[in-house]
Scaffold this motif. Structure first.
Motif, PDB file in Angstrom:
ATOM      1  N   THR A  69     -21.216  14.784 -15.954  1.00  0.00           N
ATOM      2  CA  THR A  69     -20.011  14.653 -16.769  1.00  0.00           C
ATOM      3  C   THR A  69     -20.352  13.845 -18.013  1.00  0.00           C
ATOM      4  O   THR A  69     -21.312  13.088 -18.034  1.00  0.00           O
ATOM      5  N   TYR A  70     -19.549  14.031 -19.028  1.00  0.00           N
ATOM      6  CA  TYR A  70     -19.734  13.324 -20.298  1.00  0.00           C
ATOM      7  C   TYR A  70     -18.427  12.626 -20.607  1.00  0.00           C
ATOM      8  O   TYR A  70     -17.379  13.261 -20.694  1.00  0.00           O
ATOM      9  N   ASP A  71     -18.472  11.291 -20.735  1.00  0.00           N
ATOM     10  CA  ASP A  71     -17.251  10.532 -20.960  1.00  0.00           C
ATOM     11  C   ASP A  71     -17.568   9.309 -21.808  1.00  0.00           C
ATOM     12  O   ASP A  71     -18.531   8.594 -21.530  1.00  0.00           O
ATOM     13  N   ALA A  72     -16.757   9.080 -22.817  1.00  0.00           N
ATOM     14  CA  ALA A  72     -16.864   7.896 -23.673  1.00  0.00           C
ATOM     15  C   ALA A  72     -18.274   7.700 -24.221  1.00  0.00           C
ATOM     16  O   ALA A  72     -18.801   6.593 -24.255  1.00  0.00           O
ATOM     17  N   GLY A  73     -18.908   8.783 -24.644  1.00  0.00           N
ATOM     18  CA  GLY A  73     -20.229   8.694 -25.244  1.00  0.00           C
ATOM     19  C   GLY A  73     -21.374   8.516 -24.271  1.00  0.00           C
ATOM     20  O   GLY A  73     -22.498   8.260 -24.674  1.00  0.00           O
ATOM     21  N   LYS A  74     -21.098   8.644 -22.970  1.00  0.00           N
ATOM     22  CA  LYS A  74     -22.152   8.493 -21.973  1.00  0.00           C
ATOM     23  C   LYS A  74     -22.204   9.717 -21.079  1.00  0.00           C
ATOM     24  O   LYS A  74     -21.180  10.309 -20.775  1.00  0.00           O
ATOM     25  N   LEU A  75     -23.405  10.058 -20.666  1.00  0.00           N
ATOM     26  CA  LEU A  75     -23.640  11.175 -19.766  1.00  0.00           C
ATOM     27  C   LEU A  75     -23.833  10.604 -18.370  1.00  0.00           C
ATOM     28  O   LEU A  75     -24.624   9.681 -18.179  1.00  0.00           O
ATOM     29  N   TYR A  76     -23.095  11.117 -17.398  1.00  0.00           N
ATOM     30  CA  TYR A  76     -23.182  10.626 -16.025  1.00  0.00           C
ATOM     31  C   TYR A  76     -23.651  11.742 -15.103  1.00  0.00           C
ATOM     32  O   TYR A  76     -23.153  12.853 -15.167  1.00  0.00           O
ATOM     33  N   VAL A  77     -24.616  11.423 -14.249  1.00  0.00           N
ATOM     34  CA  VAL A  77     -25.066  12.329 -13.197  1.00  0.00           C
ATOM     35  C   VAL A  77     -24.607  11.699 -11.890  1.00  0.00           C
ATOM     36  O   VAL A  77     -25.012  10.587 -11.561  1.00  0.00           O
ATOM     37  N   ASP A  78     -23.763  12.399 -11.162  1.00  0.00           N
ATOM     38  CA  ASP A  78     -23.191  11.843  -9.939  1.00  0.00           C
ATOM     39  C   ASP A  78     -23.253  12.903  -8.851  1.00  0.00           C
ATOM     40  O   ASP A  78     -22.491  13.866  -8.864  1.00  0.00           O
TER      41      ASP A  78
ATOM     42  N   SER B 108     -36.878   7.711 -17.714  1.00  0.00           N
ATOM     43  CA  SER B 108     -36.234   7.318 -16.462  1.00  0.00           C
ATOM     44  C   SER B 108     -37.023   6.146 -15.881  1.00  0.00           C
ATOM     45  O   SER B 108     -38.240   6.196 -15.828  1.00  0.00           O
ATOM     46  N   GLN B 109     -36.330   5.096 -15.440  1.00  0.00           N
ATOM     47  CA  GLN B 109     -37.001   3.939 -14.866  1.00  0.00           C
ATOM     48  C   GLN B 109     -37.206   4.062 -13.362  1.00  0.00           C
ATOM     49  O   GLN B 109     -37.776   3.183 -12.751  1.00  0.00           O
ATOM     50  N   HIS B 110     -36.772   5.133 -12.749  1.00  0.00           N
ATOM     51  CA  HIS B 110     -36.852   5.272 -11.287  1.00  0.00           C
ATOM     52  C   HIS B 110     -37.993   6.212 -10.932  1.00  0.00           C
ATOM     53  O   HIS B 110     -38.036   7.352 -11.375  1.00  0.00           O
ATOM     54  N   SER B 111     -38.919   5.744 -10.090  1.00  0.00           N
ATOM     55  CA  SER B 111     -40.103   6.542  -9.776  1.00  0.00           C
ATOM     56  C   SER B 111     -39.782   7.773  -8.928  1.00  0.00           C
ATOM     57  O   SER B 111     -40.570   8.713  -8.892  1.00  0.00           O
ATOM     58  N   ASP B 112     -38.640   7.787  -8.245  1.00  0.00           N
ATOM     59  CA  ASP B 112     -38.283   8.936  -7.408  1.00  0.00           C
ATOM     60  C   ASP B 112     -37.443   9.984  -8.128  1.00  0.00           C
ATOM     61  O   ASP B 112     -37.006  10.953  -7.518  1.00  0.00           O
TER      62      ASP B 112
ATOM     63  N   LEU C  81     -29.582   4.558 -11.418  1.00  0.00           N
ATOM     64  CA  LEU C  81     -30.642   4.403 -12.395  1.00  0.00           C
ATOM     65  C   LEU C  81     -30.092   4.700 -13.768  1.00  0.00           C
ATOM     66  O   LEU C  81     -29.027   5.305 -13.907  1.00  0.00           O
ATOM     67  N   GLU C  82     -30.819   4.268 -14.772  1.00  0.00           N
ATOM     68  CA  GLU C  82     -30.449   4.563 -16.152  1.00  0.00           C
ATOM     69  C   GLU C  82     -31.506   5.468 -16.757  1.00  0.00           C
ATOM     70  O   GLU C  82     -32.691   5.329 -16.476  1.00  0.00           O
ATOM     71  N   ILE C  83     -31.039   6.375 -17.582  1.00  0.00           N
ATOM     72  CA  ILE C  83     -31.925   7.255 -18.336  1.00  0.00           C
ATOM     73  C   ILE C  83     -31.653   6.974 -19.811  1.00  0.00           C
ATOM     74  O   ILE C  83     -30.500   6.964 -20.238  1.00  0.00           O
ATOM     75  N   HIS C  84     -32.690   6.728 -20.572  1.00  0.00           N
ATOM     76  CA  HIS C  84     -32.547   6.458 -21.996  1.00  0.00           C
ATOM     77  C   HIS C  84     -32.950   7.701 -22.776  1.00  0.00           C
ATOM     78  O   HIS C  84     -34.005   8.280 -22.521  1.00  0.00           O
TER      79      HIS C  84
END
Length: 181
Positions: free
Chosen positions: A55-64, A114-118, A165-168
């Motif tokens: 989803t995309y909300d308030a300028g941020k992309l969310y993966v849920d 992505s900061q998450h190794s998995d 996790l955060e993705i930049h």
């Protein structure tokens, strides 16, 4: 007599003003800065959700990928299983709308980290990626040719729980130099 004193005072004040202003220079400088903060529909670089998990909300992309996702299908699962690997193609796409009114095509260089190794990312198709799978993608996006981004979730040896996790994502005008695959 009062009129004469008043006139004399006015004349003295005028002489002082003229005398004091003889060396005065008037300088004027206009300084202005302007910028536009635009709604998401008017951005030059666009992120578009392609899967119901995104989803995309308030300028941020969310993966849920959970039952808390507003697009969660009725009767769907509550998340991902432990000790499994999931490949989701085309989670979202990056498009280049930079200079869209000019008849010249200007590429942009996109870096996704992505900061998450998995959790690995890949650009393009899983079987024939443009870049990745990796934690650090760098790829060029040409005007009018959006690039889909996929994600690989490796839950091997993961325990049950909620993981975040955060993705930049960074985009810079111009083609990428030394793209990593």
């Amino acid at each position: 007599m009062n009129k004469l004193l008043g006139l004399a005072a006015i004349m003295i004040a005028m002489l002082m003003a003229v005398g004091a202003g003889a060396n005065f220079r008037y300088y004027s400088a206009d300084r202005a800065a302007s910028f536009d903060v635009v709604s998401d529909d008017n951005e030059l670089i666009d992120l578009t959700a392609l899967q119901p998990y995104v989803t995309y909300d308030a300028g941020k992309l969310y993966v849920d990928i959970s039952q808390y996702n507003p697009n969660h299908p009725e009767g769907g699962g509550n998340g991902m299983s432990p000790n499994t690997t999931y490949v989701f193609e085309e989670m979202f796409q990056v498009s280049n709308e930079l200079w869209e009114n000019n008849k010249t095509s200007y590429p942009i260089c996109v870096a996704i980290t992505s900061q998450h190794s998995d959790v690995l990312l890949f650009a393009g198709d899983y079987d024939d990626p443009i870049a990745g799978p990796s934690n650090n993608l760098v790829f060029t996006v040409e005007h009018g040719n959006p690039v889909p981004i996929g994600m690989i979730f490796d839950n091997t040896n993961s325990t049950e729980g909620n993981y975040q996790l955060e993705i930049h994502i960074e985009a810079i005008a111009g083609a990428c130099e030394g793209e990593t695959q």
